[in-house]
Design an enzyme around this catalytic site. Structure first.
Site, PDB file in Angstrom:
ATOM      1  NE  ARG A  77      -3.388   2.345   2.900  1.00  0.00           N
ATOM      2  CZ  ARG A  77      -3.199   3.220   3.894  1.00  0.00           C
ATOM      3  NH1 ARG A  77      -2.248   3.035   4.798  1.00  0.00           N
ATOM      4  NH2 ARG A  77      -3.954   4.285   3.986  1.00  0.00           N
ATOM      5  CG  HIS A 121      -1.072   8.876   3.572  1.00  0.00           C
ATOM      6  ND1 HIS A 121      -1.190   7.518   3.803  1.00  0.00           N
ATOM      7  CD2 HIS A 121      -0.714   9.410   4.751  1.00  0.00           C
ATOM      8  CE1 HIS A 121      -0.897   7.255   5.068  1.00  0.00           C
ATOM      9  NE2 HIS A 121      -0.600   8.392   5.680  1.00  0.00           N
ATOM     10  CG  ASN A 294      -4.905   3.230   8.848  1.00  0.00           C
ATOM     11  OD1 ASN A 294      -4.988   2.214   8.158  1.00  0.00           O
ATOM     12  ND2 ASN A 294      -4.557   4.404   8.363  1.00  0.00           N
ATOM     13  CE1 TYR A 296       0.287   2.771  13.682  1.00  0.00           C
ATOM     14  CE2 TYR A 296      -1.689   3.874  12.916  1.00  0.00           C
ATOM     15  CZ  TYR A 296      -0.445   3.336  12.653  1.00  0.00           C
ATOM     16  OH  TYR A 296       0.062   3.339  11.390  1.00  0.00           O
ATOM     17  CD  GLU A 362      -1.443   3.914   8.207  1.00  0.00           C
ATOM     18  OE1 GLU A 362      -1.217   4.372   9.355  1.00  0.00           O
ATOM     19  OE2 GLU A 362      -1.620   4.635   7.217  1.00  0.00           O
TER      20      GLU A 362
END
Ligand code: PNW
Length: 456
Positions: A77, A121, A294, A296, A362
């Site tokens: 990606r 992005h 994504n 985290y 991600e």
């Protein structure tokens, strides 16, 4: 620990973004983006670091693709830099900018690596910011034009198209708290940007669909919002507000054809939402084929009268919501390591927004390069533990019925970590910025094994 196998055809890969790795800021007709401007503004990025050179991927993409192949990646990606393709945002398309991605896609094809293209992005052409950036409705239209130009060149070889990466960051960090480019601090602007980003997604989706794109997606960074005290009504209200601001304000218009009522009322406290015009909600809800997530860390909040809220990222939480400082194992970003949050967020989206396949676009952790083996290799056991935990969490979601199609680690390479510059390292491959030498870390070797076994 138990051996875990992932579904057949599960997509294993890694992710990067143009401004974070490419460098070559002035090559082949590229114009400045808002990140070139922002990184040159004193005090905005750690020690004034910029993406001028970054990982010099623009000149080293062949070697980088060879490295991906060595690691066994099935998918890669990357993002396309808008200011390379249409440098002034509205004028002619720059074929030399497209040439680079053409070469990149061809080298990926030679190695059998599936490209996943992100169109935005965060590197908006500066000329568009000079006209208001994402607070200007026209930016959404220019985005769709740019998307069409990229598709025209790469559409014969790229199957998977992602319109935006984390519009939450673009809107709230870019125009709310101002810790990201363009560095605006204005809640009304942040909410206006949310709508125009979503509109840009809708317009680009319509254009890509008409041009024949196979798989169209958007990548969000949904929050796993948890109450400090599960029995507290005040904490539940805080969860509802933060969930609205980070999750429902994006997910509802994309997948339920309209903004949530409570968010429309909330936004109206800061700006008259006249920017939402007739027909917009229908455009934004154009069907997508895949939703990228994504993840985290989780977010813990409490409802507290008089709380500070945060730094302007979540407008309207001041005096109402306390964001709890993370306690437990932290990454070098100070982010909490809690893999269960990934299972929760995947299940929640699959339950509340059913029908769209998901992909983790991600996930990863920043860790300092302190642990070295005798021969100087990076022994990043902390990163391996992070990735292992989150892959187990993803597997758990799959076993509970979530339609999860793949996992892309952030990131292939150490790179320009936005406001943190080069001091935070997310790569499974180490980059020595003086020599541009790449060295796979222990985590890269570990990931290679995971891919070859299709599991843990
Ligand atoms: C994502 N936050 O950014 C981006 O997509 C990547 O480009 C970036 O390198 C990566 O995560 C690591 O930061 C985020 O403050 C930046 O919550 C900030 C936040 C979340 C995601």
């Amino acid at each position: 620990m138990k051996a875990l196998r992932f579904p057949e055809n599960f997509v294993w890969g890694a992710a990067t973004a143009a401004y974070q790795i490419e460098g070559a800021a002035h090559d082949d007709g590229r114009a400045p983006s808002i990140w070139d401007t922002f990184s040159r503004t004193p005090g905005k990025v750690f020690q004034g670091h910029t993406g001028d050179v970054a990982c010099d991927h623009y000149h080293r993409h062949r070697d980088d693709v060879a490295l991906m192949a060595e690691l066994g990646l099935r998918a890669y990606r990357f993002s396309v830099a808008w200011p390379r393709i249409r440098p002034d945002g509205t004028g002619p398309v720059n074929p030399r900018g497209l040439d680079f991605y053409d070469r990149l896609v061809d080298s990926l094809a030679e190695r059998g690596i599936d490209p996943i293209v992100t169109l935005y992005h965060w590197d908006l052409p500066q000329t568009l910011e000079d006209r208001g950036g994402w607070t200007n409705r026209e930016t959404a239209e220019h985005f769709a034009e740019y998307a069409t130009a990229v598709y025209a060149r790469l559409g014969d070889r790229v199957r998977t198209w992602t319109t935006l990466n984390e519009p939450w960051c673009s809107a709230y960090l870019g125009y709310g708290s101002g810790v990201h480019a363009p560095g605006v601090r204005n809640p009304g602007a942040a909410f206006t940007a949310v709508h125009h980003l979503l509109l840009g997604h809708g317009l680009a989706t319509r254009a890509l669909r008409a041009a024949g794109a196979e798989t169209i997606s958007i990548t969000l960074n949904p929050a796993d919002v948890q109450p400090a005290d599960p029995t507290s009504a005040a904490d539940a209200a805080a969860v509802r507000l933060v969930d609205g601001l980070q999750n429902r304000i994006f997910l509802d218009p994309l997948l339920r054809a309209g903004y949530p009522e409570d968010m429309l009322e909330h936004v109206a406290r800061f700006v008259e939402p006249t920017f939402v015009r007739d027909g917009d909600e229908k455009l934004i809800a154009a069907p997508i084929d895949l939703l990228g997530l994504n993840f985290y860390q989780p977010t813990y909040v409490a409802g507290r009268p008089g709380a500070d809220g945060d730094d302007g990222t979540y407008p309207g939480t001041e005096g109402v919501v306390e964001f709890l400082p993370p306690t437990g194992t932290l990454t070098d970003m100070g982010w909490l390591v809690e893999p269960a949050g990934l299972t929760r967020v995947l299940e929640r989206i699959a339950t509340d927004y059913p029908g769209v396949p998901l992909m983790i676009t991600e996930n990863g952790g920043a860790f300092p390069d302190t642990a070295r083996t005798e021969d100087g290799q990076v022994a990043d056991d902390d990163r391996i533990a992070y990735l292992d935990g989150h892959l187990r969490a993803a597997h758990e979601a799959i076993s509970r019925g979530v339609d999860l199609r793949g996992y892309l680690v952030w990131s292939l390479l150490d790179n320009f970590e936005w406001a943190e510059g080069y001091r935070k390292r997310f790569g499974i491959v180490h980059v020595d910025y003086l020599t541009q030498r790449r060295t796979p870390k222990a985590s890269a070797r570990w990931y290679q094994e995971v891919i070859s076994r299709n599991g843990l």
